[in-house]
Design a protein around this motif. Structure first.
Motif, PDB file in Angstrom:
ATOM      1  N   ARG A   1      -7.154   6.117   7.247  1.00  0.00           N
ATOM      2  CA  ARG A   1      -7.378   4.584   7.068  1.00  0.00           C
ATOM      3  C   ARG A   1      -8.008   4.533   5.716  1.00  0.00           C
TER       4      ARG A   1
ATOM      5  N   PRO B   1       0.932  -1.261  -0.069  1.00  0.00           N
ATOM      6  CA  PRO B   1      -0.101  -0.068   0.213  1.00  0.00           C
ATOM      7  C   PRO B   1       0.762   1.277   0.192  1.00  0.00           C
TER       8      PRO B   1
ATOM      9  N   LYS C   1       1.958   0.101   6.743  1.00  0.00           N
ATOM     10  CA  LYS C   1       1.096  -0.910   6.646  1.00  0.00           C
ATOM     11  C   LYS C   1       1.497  -1.748   7.996  1.00  0.00           C
TER      12      LYS C   1
ATOM     13  N   HIS D   1       4.701  -3.532   9.459  1.00  0.00           N
ATOM     14  CA  HIS D   1       5.286  -4.366   8.288  1.00  0.00           C
ATOM     15  C   HIS D   1       6.240  -3.374   7.356  1.00  0.00           C
TER      16      HIS D   1
ATOM     17  N   THR E   1      -0.628  -4.096  11.453  1.00  0.00           N
ATOM     18  CA  THR E   1      -1.519  -5.020  12.031  1.00  0.00           C
ATOM     19  C   THR E   1      -1.998  -4.279  13.003  1.00  0.00           C
TER      20      THR E   1
ATOM     21  N   GLU F   1      -5.932  -3.124   3.153  1.00  0.00           N
ATOM     22  CA  GLU F   1      -5.437  -3.969   4.505  1.00  0.00           C
ATOM     23  C   GLU F   1      -4.425  -3.386   5.470  1.00  0.00           C
ATOM     24  N   GLY F   2      -4.652  -2.790   6.254  1.00  0.00           N
ATOM     25  CA  GLY F   2      -3.586  -2.440   7.399  1.00  0.00           C
ATOM     26  C   GLY F   2      -2.933  -1.055   7.108  1.00  0.00           C
ATOM     27  N   HIS F   3      -3.518  -0.254   5.982  1.00  0.00           N
ATOM     28  CA  HIS F   3      -2.782   0.993   5.453  1.00  0.00           C
ATOM     29  C   HIS F   3      -3.260   2.021   6.346  1.00  0.00           C
TER      30      HIS F   3
END
Length: 506
Positions: free
Chosen positions: A229, A44, A206, A275, A208, A233-235
């Motif tokens: 947000r 992302p 990115k 990440h 979790t 996912e997770g961005h």
């Protein structure tokens, strides 16, 4: 010896390389990174928006279909109905300082010279997708790309430039720095870089999250900053108004990101794992000129600003489109007087306007006791038809106007996508990077005049679906209208052609 060395194999450098190679120049690209697709270019973190102007640019070079496919976008979301008679209203609109506006509020009657086109909308993509398409095109045109070669020295004389990169010396006629916001070429060549210092440190990551439900999707202004947000996912994105103090000063650890996120969001959200993460600021700087002798700059090497509104990549693509044909003409020795200097005079004001647009957004988002009132006022003003239309003009990339000294209001603007009765469109005629003379009356005298520049200007004649009341139009290789008239005036055409394409070939 190459005609041009380009420092930087990002989208701007690669697109410029393709433009030059398309015009017959020998081009070498030197890239600092060994890996063509480092993690920060992929989703992302590599998420970027191409505006309608960039989509139009790629369409005019036959690259739009590949770009849309690489970006995973439905083609129907980009172009207009091929049989449409009138240009449709925009379907999407950028934001201003996180304030989303409704494209339905745009006053299309206030947007002049629009015709239906296969490129009518911007779309989301990634740096990886854009760079991959442009690298393939550049390589197919014979561009040499050397990776793992950071530029460490630059010297120039009246005949050329010597660039040291990766321990090797490269002699070339021209050097273009497309090597990003921390450009080595800019520093080594001595460009003055001026502007305003940052108000915030921004983060994109990115991660979790243990409890993502605490953070609503979209832009969320708070008393301590703003966070974003996205559905990816997770961005996450964050803006912490610390004066830019943290940017690149310390490691982006999980604890630090969690601390900032909690403070900015006003929640006790928990970051389980990081990440990927990077930081940036809203520092807004621009070189005072885009050319120093035989060294030129484009993209972030020439101007930096916050990524708010997604203008950076698009601004750089516009630089490359403007510069490519002018530098190629200079290399080949048939540039009109002052042509290369017009790159700075045309593009510098566009860059300055984008920097101001960025500054205005930051000022609107800055926390403080009066911030909510200011945001409400800005939202109310921009939600009017005039306000929404102005946002579209400023962010779509379709309505830049260069003052080319001609009284016709279309001159200096991006050319409408005129469609001939046989289905051929202006965009189809621009794939080879030449100028285009459009003659809607099939005037023999105008045809004869255009043929004098046959190697630089493509002539096309015939009736069109909607000529906007014009008889003839001269379009520069970058898609900008150089001359327009309601009569096929051969002499006026010749003067305009000479202004941009120098002396005729015969």
């Amino acid at each position: 010896m190459h005609d041009v060395v380009i420092a930087g194999a990002g989208p701007v450098g690669l697109f410029l390389a393709g433009e030059l190679a398309l015009s017959g120049c020998s081009v070498l690209v030197l890239e600092r990174d060994q890996d063509p697709n480092p993690p920060w270019k992929t989703l992302p973190l590599g998420l970027r928006g191409l505006n309608a102007g960039s989509a139009e640019t790629f369409y005019r070079r036959g690259l739009l279909e590949a770009m849309v496919k690489a970006s995973g976008v439905s083609a129907e979301k980009v172009g207009a109905d091929p049989e449409a008679v009138e240009a449709p209203a925009p379907r999407e609109l950028s934001h201003f300082a996180g304030i989303r506006l409704d494209a339905a509020d745009i006053d299309t009657a206030a947007l002049p010279f629009r015709l239906p086109s296969p490129a009518m909308e911007g779309f989301m993509t990634s740096l990886e997708a854009v760079a991959t398409v442009l690298a393939e095109q550049a390589s197919a045109l014979g561009v040499e790309i050397i990776r793992g070669a950071p530029v460490t020295a630059v010297s120039q004389d009246d005949e050329g430039v010597v660039t040291t990169a990766g321990g090797q010396r490269y002699r070339t006629r021209w050097l273009v720095g497309c090597d990003g916001g921390r450009s080595a070429v800019r520093e080594l060549a001595g460009f003055a870089f001026v502007g305003t210092e940052p108000l915030f440190t921004g983060y994109v990551a990115k991660v979790t999250l243990a409890d993502p439900e605490q953070l609503p999707l979209g832009f969320n202004p708070t008393p301590n900053g703003m966070y974003l947000r996205t559905p990816l996912e997770g961005h996450l994105g964050m803006m912490d108004f610390d004066g830019g103090a943290f940017d690149r000063s310390k490691p982006l650890t999980r604890d630090h990101l969690q601390t900032v996120l909690r403070r900015v969001s006003g929640t006790d959200v928990t970051v389980d794992e990081v990440h990927l993460a990077s930081s940036f600021t809203d520092r807004a700087m621009q070189t005072t000129t885009y050319r120093e002798g035989r060294v030129l700059l484009a993209g972030d090497a020439a101007h930096i600003h916050s990524p708010l509104g997604g203008q950076g990549l698009n601004l750089g693509i516009g630089d490359a489109m403007n510069l490519g044909w002018k530098l190629a003409a200079t290399v080949h020795g048939h540039a009109a007087e002052g042509l290369l200097d017009s790159y700075t005079s045309e593009r510098h004001p566009v860059g300055a306007a984008v920097l101001d647009w960025s500054r205005a957004q930051v000022a609107t988002m800055k926390p403080g006791p009066n911030a909510p009132a200011l945001r409400r006022l800005v939202r109310d003003l921009m939600s009017t038809p005039d306000g929404t239309t102005q946002v579209y003009r400023r962010t779509s990339g379709l309505f830049h106007h260069y003052d080319l000294g001609h009284e016709h209001s279309l001159v200096g603007r991006s050319a409408p996508d005129f469609r001939f009765d046989d289905g051929t469109r202006l965009g189809d005629l621009m794939h080879q990077g030449r100028g285009v003379a459009l003659d809607f009356t099939s005037d023999r005298a105008l045809r004869g005049a255009a043929q004098r520049w046959a190697g630089r200007i493509r002539y096309a004649s015939g009736s069109v679906r909607d000529g906007l009341g014009l008889a003839a139009v001269l379009v520069r290789p970058d898609g900008v209208v150089a001359w327009a008239s309601d009569t096929p005036d051969r002499d006026a055409f010749g003067q305009a052609a000479a202004q941009w394409f120098a002396t005729p070939e015969n």
